[in-house]
Design an enzyme around this catalytic site. Structure first.
Site, PDB file in Angstrom:
ATOM      1  N   SER A  21      25.470  -0.313  -7.692  1.00 51.15           N
ATOM      2  CA  SER A  21      26.889  -0.686  -7.677  1.00 51.15           C
ATOM      3  C   SER A  21      27.772   0.550  -7.656  1.00 51.15           C
ATOM      4  CB  SER A  21      27.217  -1.548  -8.898  1.00 51.15           C
ATOM      5  OG  SER A  21      26.512  -2.768  -8.865  1.00 51.15           O
ATOM      6  N   ARG A  25      29.883   2.273  -4.202  1.00 53.03           N
ATOM      7  CA  ARG A  25      31.307   2.598  -4.341  1.00 53.03           C
ATOM      8  C   ARG A  25      31.552   4.082  -4.078  1.00 53.03           C
ATOM      9  NH1 ARG A  25      30.341  -1.832  -7.355  1.00 53.03           N
ATOM     10  NH2 ARG A  25      32.054  -3.256  -7.876  1.00 53.03           N
ATOM     11  N   GLY A  89      25.298  -7.844  -0.049  1.00 49.95           N
ATOM     12  CA  GLY A  89      26.573  -8.525  -0.187  1.00 49.95           C
ATOM     13  C   GLY A  89      27.704  -7.566  -0.492  1.00 49.95           C
ATOM     14  N   SER A 160      33.432 -14.104  -6.212  1.00 47.88           N
ATOM     15  CA  SER A 160      32.815 -12.795  -6.414  1.00 47.88           C
ATOM     16  C   SER A 160      33.891 -11.733  -6.561  1.00 47.88           C
ATOM     17  CB  SER A 160      31.910 -12.444  -5.227  1.00 47.88           C
ATOM     18  OG  SER A 160      31.414 -11.128  -5.347  1.00 47.88           O
ATOM     19  N   SER A 161      33.635 -10.768  -7.419  1.00 47.31           N
ATOM     20  CA  SER A 161      34.547  -9.625  -7.551  1.00 47.31           C
ATOM     21  C   SER A 161      34.414  -8.681  -6.364  1.00 47.31           C
ATOM     22  CB  SER A 161      34.245  -8.857  -8.841  1.00 47.31           C
ATOM     23  OG  SER A 161      32.940  -8.287  -8.786  1.00 47.31           O
ATOM     24  N   ASP A 301      24.317 -11.136 -12.990  1.00 51.06           N
ATOM     25  CA  ASP A 301      23.022 -10.544 -12.655  1.00 51.06           C
ATOM     26  C   ASP A 301      22.080 -10.505 -13.852  1.00 51.06           C
ATOM     27  OD1 ASP A 301      23.710 -10.230 -10.029  1.00 51.06           O
ATOM     28  OD2 ASP A 301      24.127  -8.084 -10.157  1.00 51.06           O
ATOM     29  N   ARG A 374      15.762 -10.132  -8.035  1.00 53.85           N
ATOM     30  CA  ARG A 374      15.872 -10.347  -9.484  1.00 53.85           C
ATOM     31  C   ARG A 374      14.991 -11.514  -9.948  1.00 53.85           C
ATOM     32  NH1 ARG A 374      19.305  -6.470 -10.492  1.00 53.85           N
ATOM     33  NH2 ARG A 374      21.179  -6.203  -9.195  1.00 53.85           N
ATOM     34  N   LYS A 400      14.994  -4.236  -2.680  1.00 45.36           N
ATOM     35  CA  LYS A 400      16.446  -4.337  -2.521  1.00 45.36           C
ATOM     36  C   LYS A 400      17.178  -3.517  -3.584  1.00 45.36           C
ATOM     37  CE  LYS A 400      20.195  -7.758  -2.332  1.00 45.36           C
ATOM     38  NZ  LYS A 400      20.846  -7.239  -1.119  1.00 45.36           N
TER      39      LYS A 400
END
Length: 415
Positions: A21, A25, A89, A160-161, A301, A374, A400
């Site tokens: 994550s 970014r 995503g 979703s954020s 998650d 997951r 992934k």
């Protein structure tokens, strides 16, 4: 690929992969920066590779200068008119608005389960902000063309954020200022990560409780040196393994992180697991576990790791936030219910956004990952306390986010 996990105990220490994550970014911000940024502690799971492919396609020059270090010269200058985001995503929702900053058409394409996941909140938002956007009945592929003008926008954040994150990173480069109102904001810690990452690259995003954002247009990203921290999503699964099958110390992580999945510590405490929280490491150890209640709305998650924990606890654990699981790599709530059921654990899902997990004995058997990294890790973790081997179909999907998961699990086993 099928992998069989025999029952057994674990003990030892490990270092999780970097936070994908944060990595994605930081890669996006490096693309948008004028100059050369350096990212340390980068590891190459499938989603991070997708983000790397995106920034190269959009104009970044990337050099690997060490085993886990990248030097990135930014500059938004697309080299093609198609952007392949793989099955990520976040990459789809992150780079679509960035692509909409340019004046040339860009077609955003994906693969696998991502083709079933929604994109319409993004395309609708981009249209309202002045860009051209066309989707495929609300899904990929999506075509966009700028310029992205800015303005005032209300967006539904309940799905979703990630939709908000993509806009937050692109809009500082828009022509006008933007006020963004987010209804039903979920996964707020991920939005906080976005704001702090932008700040590391010299971009200011003001907000009111991560529900209303003011983004000044015409800003410039500055190059930065950024060490990506360890991944709490991976750490959470390993801590669940320690709490149910022995003892595991996860190093190079901090409970002070902004990552949403630090909340697993709350669940571990509530369940009665042994827990040692140090400055840069956390240890979880097996103890008699009790049922617990937990709200995972802002950290969805965690559900697969929480299923490992709850299945080993005495009683019925209650976890809220199941509506957040529908649009993942699979319908994660249904996958957990189905596959844990094959191993003898009852999971109920009701209409009130609640999952109830009945703790008890696990049996050996054959289960499916549903192509979800997951789910595969959750079933492997639970298998350690089964009464016989558990074979997981499609186990290769862990690449992934955590390519070395099964190697680490094997190394932790007590001989």
């Amino acid at each position: 690929m099928d992998i069989t996990i025999p029952p057994g105990r674990v003990a030892g220490a490990l270092t999780p992969p970097c936070s994908k994550s944060y990595a994605q970014r930081a890669l996006a911000a490096s693309l948008l920066a004028d100059g050369e940024s350096t990212l340390h502690n980068i590891e190459f799971c499938d989603d991070t590779r997708s983000a790397l492919h995106c920034i190269r396609t959009l104009g970044a020059e990337v050099r690997q200068t060490g085993a886990d270090t990248l030097s990135i010269r930014g500059g938004l200058a697309p080299r093609a008119n198609r952007l392949q985001v793989g099955e990520s995503g976040l990459a789809a929702r992150l780079f679509t608005p960035i692509a909409a900053l340019g004046r040339e058409p860009m077609l955003i394409e994906g693969t696998g389960s991502l083709l079933r996941r929604p994109m319409h909140p993004m395309t609708e938002a981009l249209r309202q902000l002045g860009a051209y956007a066309r989707d495929n009945e609300g899904r990929l592929p999506v075509e966009v063309r700028g310029p992205l003008e800015g303005g005032e926008l209300e967006i539904d954040g309940s799905l979703s954020s990630q939709f908000v994150t993509g806009l937050l990173l692109a809009l500082p480069l828009a022509h006008r200022d933007t006020t963004l109102h987010v209804r039903h904001a979920v996964s707020k810690p991920y939005l906080a990560m976005t704001v702090s990452t932008a700040a590391r690259f010299g971009v200011e995003i003001s907000h009111n409780d991560l529900e209303e954002f003011f983004i000044e247009g015409g800003q410039r990203y500055r190059p930065a040196e950024f060490a990506i921290e360890g991944d709490w999503s991976a750490a959470a699964m390993m801590l669940a393994i320690g709490a149910t099958a022995g003892e595991v110390r996860v190093e190079t992580i901090s409970s002070l992180s902004q990552q949403a999945d630090t909340a697993v510590l709350t669940a571990l405490v509530r369940s009665g697991a042994g827990l040692i929280d140090e400055t840069k490491a956390v240890t979880a150890a097996q103890r008699p576990l009790r049922a617990f209640e937990f709200d995972a709305t802002h950290c969805p998650d965690l559900f697969p790791a929480l299923a490992v924990l709850a299945s080993a606890a005495e009683g019925v654990s209650v976890i809220r936030g199941t509506s957040r699981l529908e649009h993942k790599e699979c319908h994660r709530a249904e996958a957990l219910r189905e596959e844990y059921g094959r191993l003898g654990i009852e999971i109920d899902i009701d209409t009130e956004d609640i999952m109830r997990i009945h703790g008890g004995a696990l049996h050996g058997g054959r289960v499916s990952s549903h192509g979800d990294h997951r789910i595969a890790m959750s079933l492997a973790a639970a298998a350690l306390r089964a009464d016989g081997p558990v074979t997981i179909e499609g186990a290769e999907c862990v690449s992934k986010s955590y390519p070395l998961f099964f190697e680490e699990l094997k190394r932790l086993r007590v001989r």
